[in-house]
Write a protein that holds these residues in place. Structure first.
Motif, PDB file in Angstrom:
ATOM      1  N   ILE A 290      45.573  -2.370 117.478  1.00  0.00           N
ATOM      2  CA  ILE A 290      46.475  -2.347 116.325  1.00  0.00           C
ATOM      3  C   ILE A 290      47.038  -3.737 116.045  1.00  0.00           C
ATOM      4  O   ILE A 290      46.956  -4.246 114.923  1.00  0.00           O
ATOM      5  CB  ILE A 290      47.608  -1.329 116.547  1.00  0.00           C
ATOM      6  N   THR A 291      47.617  -4.369 117.054  1.00  0.00           N
ATOM      7  CA  THR A 291      48.176  -5.704 116.851  1.00  0.00           C
ATOM      8  C   THR A 291      47.213  -6.809 117.255  1.00  0.00           C
ATOM      9  O   THR A 291      47.438  -7.975 116.922  1.00  0.00           O
ATOM     10  CB  THR A 291      49.480  -5.874 117.644  1.00  0.00           C
ATOM     11  N   ALA A 292      46.150  -6.444 117.998  1.00  0.00           N
ATOM     12  CA  ALA A 292      45.107  -7.398 118.393  1.00  0.00           C
ATOM     13  C   ALA A 292      45.694  -8.654 119.029  1.00  0.00           C
ATOM     14  O   ALA A 292      45.353  -9.780 118.669  1.00  0.00           O
ATOM     15  CB  ALA A 292      44.233  -7.757 117.191  1.00  0.00           C
ATOM     16  N   GLU A 293      46.580  -8.466 119.987  1.00  0.00           N
ATOM     17  CA  GLU A 293      47.174  -9.608 120.680  1.00  0.00           C
ATOM     18  C   GLU A 293      46.127 -10.317 121.539  1.00  0.00           C
ATOM     19  O   GLU A 293      45.149  -9.703 121.973  1.00  0.00           O
ATOM     20  CB  GLU A 293      48.343  -9.138 121.542  1.00  0.00           C
ATOM     21  N   PRO A 294      46.322 -11.611 121.811  1.00  0.00           N
ATOM     22  CA  PRO A 294      45.338 -12.354 122.611  1.00  0.00           C
ATOM     23  C   PRO A 294      45.148 -11.729 123.994  1.00  0.00           C
ATOM     24  O   PRO A 294      46.112 -11.270 124.616  1.00  0.00           O
ATOM     25  CB  PRO A 294      45.958 -13.749 122.729  1.00  0.00           C
ATOM     26  N   THR A 295      43.911 -11.721 124.451  1.00  0.00           N
ATOM     27  CA  THR A 295      43.621 -11.211 125.797  1.00  0.00           C
ATOM     28  C   THR A 295      43.232 -12.330 126.757  1.00  0.00           C
ATOM     29  O   THR A 295      42.991 -12.074 127.934  1.00  0.00           O
ATOM     30  CB  THR A 295      42.494 -10.168 125.745  1.00  0.00           C
ATOM     31  N   ASP A 296      43.171 -13.560 126.258  1.00  0.00           N
ATOM     32  CA  ASP A 296      42.934 -14.720 127.112  1.00  0.00           C
ATOM     33  C   ASP A 296      44.245 -15.482 127.302  1.00  0.00           C
ATOM     34  O   ASP A 296      45.095 -15.489 126.407  1.00  0.00           O
ATOM     35  CB  ASP A 296      41.895 -15.649 126.490  1.00  0.00           C
ATOM     36  N   PRO A 297      44.412 -16.135 128.455  1.00  0.00           N
ATOM     37  CA  PRO A 297      45.653 -16.881 128.696  1.00  0.00           C
ATOM     38  C   PRO A 297      45.926 -17.896 127.602  1.00  0.00           C
ATOM     39  O   PRO A 297      45.011 -18.534 127.066  1.00  0.00           O
ATOM     40  CB  PRO A 297      45.378 -17.571 130.036  1.00  0.00           C
ATOM     41  N   THR A 298      47.209 -18.035 127.281  1.00  0.00           N
ATOM     42  CA  THR A 298      47.612 -18.967 126.231  1.00  0.00           C
ATOM     43  C   THR A 298      49.045 -19.425 126.496  1.00  0.00           C
ATOM     44  O   THR A 298      49.743 -18.848 127.342  1.00  0.00           O
ATOM     45  CB  THR A 298      47.521 -18.305 124.844  1.00  0.00           C
ATOM     46  N   ALA A 299      49.464 -20.462 125.814  1.00  0.00           N
ATOM     47  CA  ALA A 299      50.850 -20.916 125.915  1.00  0.00           C
ATOM     48  C   ALA A 299      51.664 -20.277 124.807  1.00  0.00           C
ATOM     49  O   ALA A 299      51.192 -20.135 123.676  1.00  0.00           O
ATOM     50  CB  ALA A 299      50.925 -22.434 125.800  1.00  0.00           C
TER      51      ALA A 299
END
Length: 430
Positions: A290-299
């Motif tokens: 639904i929100t498609a938040e990042p699944t890879d590490p990020t700052a």
């Protein structure tokens, strides 16, 4: 004294070892983590061995599956990774699940969905179930079922002496209370048992418009949330992705059939044509889309507040200026079961909305600008001064989440259960 490598079966990284710097980095790359060693526990016995070793060596233990909530308060600690504690067991008759400390929310949802059941997932499928529950936990279905921690019925814990114990409301009511919402200050949770909830039908998704329609979308959102049933959850999002024009979205889930969901969300259908409409009948295992938040590490840099109202003045303030340099400004509808009694450190959550502000610190100047924008918005909107524990950022402390009486009780329990201060969580209560 034996070495840490001799004490565990899992992998150990020490300063200078190949891969040490990678192993110690949290998921949030904006946070620097100084640690004495990193241990990826093979099982609960490894966890107990790490705690005993750290205690004897005068070190602390900081526990993370992957470090979504990292704050960098890890100096002088062994960083304990629990990703390999990955058991998921579902009892569909009892409507219970047992999950290891490294289990991400999406895995539990997939296991529960095949039985027409659900846990209480948040927006991201990769955050650990245990980590969310230890912080109280705001879920898509919290309006119907309360805090994530309210569904916890038992916890497997390694205490400050390195001894395993099973904690329930009957066996140790004080420790059970503290663990369900105040983080990892009182032991390392290796697994927990939680109640599952019926979810035979689910409808939801994201509707997205050009940013010029933000005022109309917010008006519709306020109309929907004014008398929404507990089965309906909606989030309002102002979005400004790098290289794109500003946009506005409404994310929704409804625990019920499509026809009723569309009736409740009808004000959105009277708005200008959206850029996209992702609403559909879904499995509870598909919530992360639904929100498609990042699944890879990020700052990232975040700030959250609890809003006491979303009236005309607050709406005007929210839309008064572009959100840049922020990436997103999100308002989550709370209420419902959140307002009911909860035997947890947070207690009932009476504020009707949560505000979440997020930006990317691409360079020092941008990072400063992101924080300044967050502070300005948070100050201008009608906040209660309290915030959810799992939404705290590294500039904040447990005192920003808990009422004074709850914080005093937590500090007393910390002295009782961990007088030597072995456990060093992201946000210590002391």
């Amino acid at each position: 004294m034996s070495s840490i490598q001799d004490s565990v079966r899992g992998q150990v990284w020490l300063p200078g070892d190949p891969g040490f710097d990678t192993a110690r980095r949290p998921w949030n790359r904006a946070v620097e983590q100084p640690v004495t060693a990193v241990v990826e526990a093979a099982d609960a016995d490894d966890v107990a061995a790490v705690v005993r070793y750290a205690r004897s060596a005068g070190l602390g233990v900081s526990t993370q599956p992957n470090g979504h909530g990292a704050t960098g308060r890890t100096d002088g600690t062994i960083l304990l990774r629990t990703r390999l504690l990955s058991t998921v067991e579902v009892d569909p008759v009892a409507r219970r699940a047992r999950v290891g400390a490294g289990v991400p929310s999406g895995r539990l949802q997939t296991a529960a969905a095949s039985h027409g059941l659900t846990g209480l997932p948040g927006s991201s499928p990769i955050v650990s179930v245990v980590g969310v529950a230890l912080g109280g936990g705001l879920s898509w279905f919290g309006r119907a079922h309360g805090w994530v921690s309210d569904s916890v019925v038992g916890l497997d814990v390694v205490d400050a002496d390195g001894r395993p114990r099973h904690v329930t409301a009957e066996s140790d009511p004080d420790l059970f209370w503290a663990l369900r919402g105040a983080g990892g200050d009182f032991g390392v949770v290796t697994a927990l048992e939680l109640a599952l909830h019926p979810a035979p039908r689910l409808y939801g998704g994201r509707m997205l418009w050009a940013g010029e329609h933000a005022s109309a979308v917010l008006d519709a959102y306020r109309e929907i949330t004014a008398d929404a049933p507990e089965e309906l959850t909606t989030w309002f999002d102002l979005l400004h992705f790098p290289g794109a024009e500003p946009m506005v979205a409404v994310d929704s889930t409804y625990l019920g059939d499509e026809r009723r969901a569309r009736e409740l969300l009808a004000p959105l259908d009277h708005l200008p044509q959206p850029l996209s409409d992702g609403r559909a009948v879904r499995s509870v295992a598909e919530l992360g889309a639904i929100t498609a938040e990042p699944t890879d590490p990020t700052a990232g840099l975040s700030r959250a507040e609890l809003l006491t109202e979303l009236d005309d003045a607050a709406a005007k303030t929210l839309l008064a200026a572009p959100i840049a340099p922020l990436l997103s400004v999100q308002v989550r509808h709370l209420g419902g079961a959140f307002t009911r009694p909860s035997d947890s450190p947070h207690g009932p959550l009476t504020e009707p909305y949560a505000l979440y502000l997020f930006g990317l610190p691409t360079d020092p100047a941008t990072a400063d600008a992101v924080v300044a924008k967050q502070d300005a918005l948070a100050t201008a909107l009608p906040g209660s001064g309290r915030k959810p524990f799992t939404f705290l950022n590294p500039r904040e402390s447990a005192a920003d989440a808990f009422a004074p009486a709850a914080l005093a009780r937590l500090r007393d329990l910390k002295r009782r259960y961990d007088p030597a201060g072995v456990f060093r969580p992201n946000f210590p209560v002391a």
